[in-house]
Design an enzyme around this catalytic site. Structure first.
Site, PDB file in Angstrom:
ATOM      1  N   TYR A 216       0.848  -1.192   0.000  1.00  0.00           N
ATOM      2  CA  TYR A 216       0.000   0.000   0.000  1.00  0.00           C
ATOM      3  C   TYR A 216       0.882   1.239   0.000  1.00  0.00           C
ATOM      4  O   TYR A 216       1.884   1.281   0.713  1.00  0.00           O
ATOM      5  CB  TYR A 216      -0.905   0.026   1.240  1.00  0.00           C
ATOM      6  CG  TYR A 216      -2.363  -0.006   0.857  1.00  0.00           C
ATOM      7  CD1 TYR A 216      -2.901   1.042   0.108  1.00  0.00           C
ATOM      8  CD2 TYR A 216      -3.182  -1.068   1.207  1.00  0.00           C
ATOM      9  CE1 TYR A 216      -4.231   1.012  -0.272  1.00  0.00           C
ATOM     10  CE2 TYR A 216      -4.515  -1.093   0.817  1.00  0.00           C
ATOM     11  CZ  TYR A 216      -5.027  -0.050   0.073  1.00  0.00           C
ATOM     12  OH  TYR A 216      -6.332  -0.075  -0.309  1.00  0.00           O
TER      13      TYR A 216
ATOM     14  N   GLU B 250      -0.439   4.941  -0.413  1.00  0.00           N
ATOM     15  CA  GLU B 250      -1.176   6.204  -0.638  1.00  0.00           C
ATOM     16  C   GLU B 250      -0.255   7.389  -0.423  1.00  0.00           C
ATOM     17  O   GLU B 250       0.592   7.374   0.476  1.00  0.00           O
ATOM     18  CB  GLU B 250      -2.351   6.299   0.335  1.00  0.00           C
ATOM     19  CG  GLU B 250      -3.585   5.620  -0.187  1.00  0.00           C
ATOM     20  CD  GLU B 250      -4.773   5.814   0.731  1.00  0.00           C
ATOM     21  OE1 GLU B 250      -4.813   6.809   1.463  1.00  0.00           O
ATOM     22  OE2 GLU B 250      -5.654   4.939   0.702  1.00  0.00           O
TER      23      GLU B 250
ATOM     24  N   ASP C 204      -6.709  14.789 -24.138  1.00  0.00           N
ATOM     25  CA  ASP C 204      -6.720  13.360 -23.831  1.00  0.00           C
ATOM     26  C   ASP C 204      -6.039  12.659 -25.001  1.00  0.00           C
ATOM     27  O   ASP C 204      -6.632  12.474 -26.066  1.00  0.00           O
ATOM     28  CB  ASP C 204      -8.175  12.890 -23.672  1.00  0.00           C
ATOM     29  CG  ASP C 204      -8.275  11.404 -23.381  1.00  0.00           C
ATOM     30  OD1 ASP C 204      -7.255  10.696 -23.519  1.00  0.00           O
ATOM     31  OD2 ASP C 204      -9.382  10.946 -23.040  1.00  0.00           O
TER      32      ASP C 204
ATOM     33  N   THR D 204      -3.785   7.012 -21.665  1.00  0.00           N
ATOM     34  CA  THR D 204      -3.648   5.630 -21.217  1.00  0.00           C
ATOM     35  C   THR D 204      -2.206   5.249 -21.524  1.00  0.00           C
ATOM     36  O   THR D 204      -1.529   5.920 -22.296  1.00  0.00           O
ATOM     37  CB  THR D 204      -4.586   4.681 -21.996  1.00  0.00           C
ATOM     38  OG1 THR D 204      -4.313   4.841 -23.394  1.00  0.00           O
ATOM     39  CG2 THR D 204      -6.040   4.974 -21.726  1.00  0.00           C
TER      40      THR D 204
ATOM     41  N   LYS E 272      -2.171   1.717 -25.051  1.00  0.00           N
ATOM     42  CA  LYS E 272      -2.585   1.684 -26.465  1.00  0.00           C
ATOM     43  C   LYS E 272      -1.340   1.864 -27.325  1.00  0.00           C
ATOM     44  O   LYS E 272      -0.446   1.026 -27.256  1.00  0.00           O
ATOM     45  CB  LYS E 272      -3.647   2.748 -26.713  1.00  0.00           C
ATOM     46  CG  LYS E 272      -4.860   2.599 -25.775  1.00  0.00           C
ATOM     47  CD  LYS E 272      -5.951   3.584 -26.126  1.00  0.00           C
ATOM     48  CE  LYS E 272      -6.866   3.860 -24.982  1.00  0.00           C
ATOM     49  NZ  LYS E 272      -8.177   3.280 -25.080  1.00  0.00           N
TER      50      LYS E 272
ATOM     51  N   ARG F  22      -1.657  -1.847 -18.873  1.00  0.00           N
ATOM     52  CA  ARG F  22      -2.954  -1.167 -18.777  1.00  0.00           C
ATOM     53  C   ARG F  22      -2.858  -0.139 -17.664  1.00  0.00           C
ATOM     54  O   ARG F  22      -2.533  -0.484 -16.527  1.00  0.00           O
ATOM     55  CB  ARG F  22      -4.070  -2.157 -18.427  1.00  0.00           C
ATOM     56  CG  ARG F  22      -4.215  -3.312 -19.357  1.00  0.00           C
ATOM     57  CD  ARG F  22      -5.600  -3.908 -19.259  1.00  0.00           C
ATOM     58  NE  ARG F  22      -6.544  -2.979 -19.838  1.00  0.00           N
ATOM     59  CZ  ARG F  22      -6.725  -2.832 -21.152  1.00  0.00           C
ATOM     60  NH1 ARG F  22      -6.048  -3.549 -22.004  1.00  0.00           N
ATOM     61  NH2 ARG F  22      -7.594  -1.956 -21.605  1.00  0.00           N
TER      62      ARG F  22
HETATM   63  N1  PLP Z   1      -9.797   8.392 -23.305  1.00  0.00           N
HETATM   64  C1  PLP Z   1      -9.808   7.982 -24.578  1.00  0.00           C
HETATM   65  C2  PLP Z   1      -9.649   8.986 -25.666  1.00  0.00           C
HETATM   66  C3  PLP Z   1      -9.967   6.630 -24.875  1.00  0.00           C
HETATM   67  O1  PLP Z   1     -10.003   6.215 -26.139  1.00  0.00           O
HETATM   68  C4  PLP Z   1     -10.125   5.707 -23.795  1.00  0.00           C
HETATM   69  C5  PLP Z   1     -10.295   4.258 -24.034  1.00  0.00           C
HETATM   70  O2  PLP Z   1     -11.041   3.774 -24.747  1.00  0.00           O
HETATM   71  C6  PLP Z   1     -10.130   6.193 -22.502  1.00  0.00           C
HETATM   72  C7  PLP Z   1      -9.950   7.528 -22.274  1.00  0.00           C
HETATM   73  C8  PLP Z   1     -10.375   5.289 -21.326  1.00  0.00           C
HETATM   74  O3  PLP Z   1      -9.291   4.465 -21.062  1.00  0.00           O
HETATM   75  P1  PLP Z   1      -9.428   3.236 -20.057  1.00  0.00           P
HETATM   76  O4  PLP Z   1     -10.166   2.185 -20.764  1.00  0.00           O
HETATM   77  O5  PLP Z   1      -8.016   2.874 -19.736  1.00  0.00           O
HETATM   78  O6  PLP Z   1     -10.141   3.738 -18.835  1.00  0.00           O
END
Ligand code: PLP
Length: 482
Positions: free
Chosen positions: A73, A75, A250, A279, A282, A288
């Site tokens: 843990y 935090e 994002d 993320t 990808k 992940r």
């Molecule tokens: N943001 C975008 C642009 C995505 O394509 C995705 C995944 O599909 C996410 C966020 C969410 O990612 P996660 O599945 O790791 O929560």
């Protein structure tokens, strides 16, 4: 393509031994789980993985995750934990953040988010904390929310829940977490979205500016899951500055192209946005997970992710992130990222040449969005017929989709995974032929949006050609199961 990967990535004797031993240990406790893990590698070996959001992490990334760091843990943040005994987690988290800062040229990196959705939630609350909560505390002359009067607290909660967000619409390729009602972001924010130009399918920056001037969002979100072109983040930042919004990008889908220096200048989100989420699994090819990058001004707000909206950090996953970022800092990763885009071009060109219809008429990044209504199919029918033939994709809405988000009219195709596996442009052209062949041999069953008829001889011939295409690019060939 061999230079984009260390050649032994998916076949070194050391990795094979490690995975074989791990499976033996699992099998001794729960053989059905060991069997499912083994079955997954067999599935991944046997099919053309064209899901734009998937990849193959290296053995080093996978093995960094499966160990006793999981038991700890931690935090808090490095050097400031709410638990004792965190020196190794501190090392892991600090290294992951350092690699991330260096890789992306960011002022600050927060590597704890467990996924992309979590990273976005951390980012939204960081902006709310910086721009709504901190000023309220200053006005009240206190440092902590616990010191606010009941009345000031009630007022602050109302203010936090009454902010605006502007993001890309879902059917133009935006993501559910950018303020849409099924996600918490849509329940938290008053949201508007911008689409794409119906004639070109491209982002219309004048239109984004017009909506932003009228709506005055606190947060302008750029980034997407299914937009096959580039976004000019310099232009987005100008719009955000003009209306007093914080620009959040994002880059979950295209982080690998940023890390690999394919997206630079106006197209590099980290150079222009105050806050960037991603993320790590990808196109970035890590475990992940999620991450937030930001300017120094936002750092203290971002670092409050746990326990604000995140559970305790996953130390083993942060270790794997550090390994993945170290891999992405190698020159080979830039070769990989360039090849991902070249392969997407080859796929798009191959499909267009054979008569397919693509949203925006092509691609500039790692993904292609095919409008399968030109084959008389819904996305759902196309996705299923392709899967029957050994090609894994996912259905996706196209702009102004008449079939909605469930059946859809599109199929999204991406090249990060096959590029990791070592396939090049000639092979992606062959993949285009396989896709076109399957879709041309499939028809809707009556008026159904789900049922379809696929010529069985075509299905079997394509499945064999898909296996042949992958034969030269084996995945862990030293691991045999069953
Ligand atoms: N943001 C975008 C642009 C995505 O394509 C995705 C995944 O599909 C996410 C966020 C969410 O990612 P996660 O599945 O790791 O929560």
């Amino acid at each position: 393509m061999a230079e984009s990967l260390t050649p032994h990535t998916f076949g070194s004797p050391a990795a094979d031994t490690a995975f074989r031993s791990a499976l033996d240990v699992v099998r001794a406790v729960e053989p059905r789980i060991a069997a499912a893990i083994g079955s997954e590698i067999e599935d991944q070996r046997a099919s053309l993985k064209l899901i734009a959001s998937e990849n193959y992490a290296s053995p080093a990334v996978l093995l960094a995750m499966g160990n006793w760091l999981s038991d700890k843990y931690a935090e808090g943040t490095p050097g400031r934990r709410f638990y004792a005994g965190c020196r190794n987690v501190d090392t892991v988290e600090s290294l992951a953040a350092e690699h991330a800062r260096e890789l992306f040229g960011a002022e600050h990196a927060y590597v704890q988010p467990h996924s992309g959705i979590d990273a976005n939630l951390v980012a939204f609350w960081a902006v709310l904390s910086q721009r709504v909560e901190s000023p309220a505390l200053r006005r009240a002359g206190v440092r902590n929310v616990n010191d606010l009067t009941e009345q000031d607290w009630a007022e602050l909660r109302r203010e936090l829940g009454n902010q605006r967000m502007l993001g890309m619409s879902l059917d133009a390729g935006g993501h559910l977490t950018h303020g849409f009602r099924p996600n918490i972001s849509g329940k938290m924010f008053d949201q508007r979205s911008y689409g794409t130009d119906p004639a070109t399918g491209l982002v219309d920056y004048d239109e984004v500016r017009r909506i932003a001037l009228e709506f005055k969002p606190l947060i302008l979100v750029a980034g997407y899951s299914a937009y096959p072109r580039l976004v000019n983040f310099r232009r987005m930042r100008e719009i955000a500055d003009e209306v007093g919004a914080t620009l959040m990008v994002d880059m979950a889908h295209f982080a690998g192209l940023v890390a690999g220096k394919v997206l630079t200048g106006d197209f590099d989100p980290v150079a222009h946005a105050q806050i960037v989420t991603t993320t790590t699994h990808k196109s970035l090819r890590g475990p992940r997970g999620g991450m937030v990058l930001c300017t120094s001004e936002l750092a203290e707000h971002v670092d409050r992710g746990c326990p604000l909206v995140l559970g305790g950090p996953l130390s083993h996953v942060m270790a794997a992130k550090a390994v993945a970022f170290a891999e992405a800092r190698r020159p080979e990763f830039q070769v990989y990222a360039r090849q991902v885009v070249d392969n997407a071009h080859a796929l798009a060109e191959g499909l267009l040449r054979r008569g397919a219809r693509l949203v925006t008429g092509g691609t500039d990044n790692h993904l292609v969005l095919a409008d399968v209504s030109s084959y008389g199919l819904t996305g759902r029918q196309a996705e299923a017929a392709l899967l029957d033939s050994g090609i894994v994709t996912n259905r996706n809405a196209v702009p102004q989709d008449p079939n909605g988000a469930w059946y859809t009219s599109g199929v999204r195709l991406g090249t990060p995974a096959l590029t990791t596996r070592g396939l090049g442009t000639a092979e992606l052209d062959e993949a285009a032929d396989l896709i076109h062949t399957v879709l041309s041999a499939t028809s809707a069953a009556g008026s159904s949006k789900a049922q379809y008829v696929l010529d069985e001889a075509v299905r079997d011939a394509v499945a064999k050609r898909a296996v042949d295409l992958l034969a030269g690019h084996p995945l862990y060939p030293g691991i045999t199961l069953g």
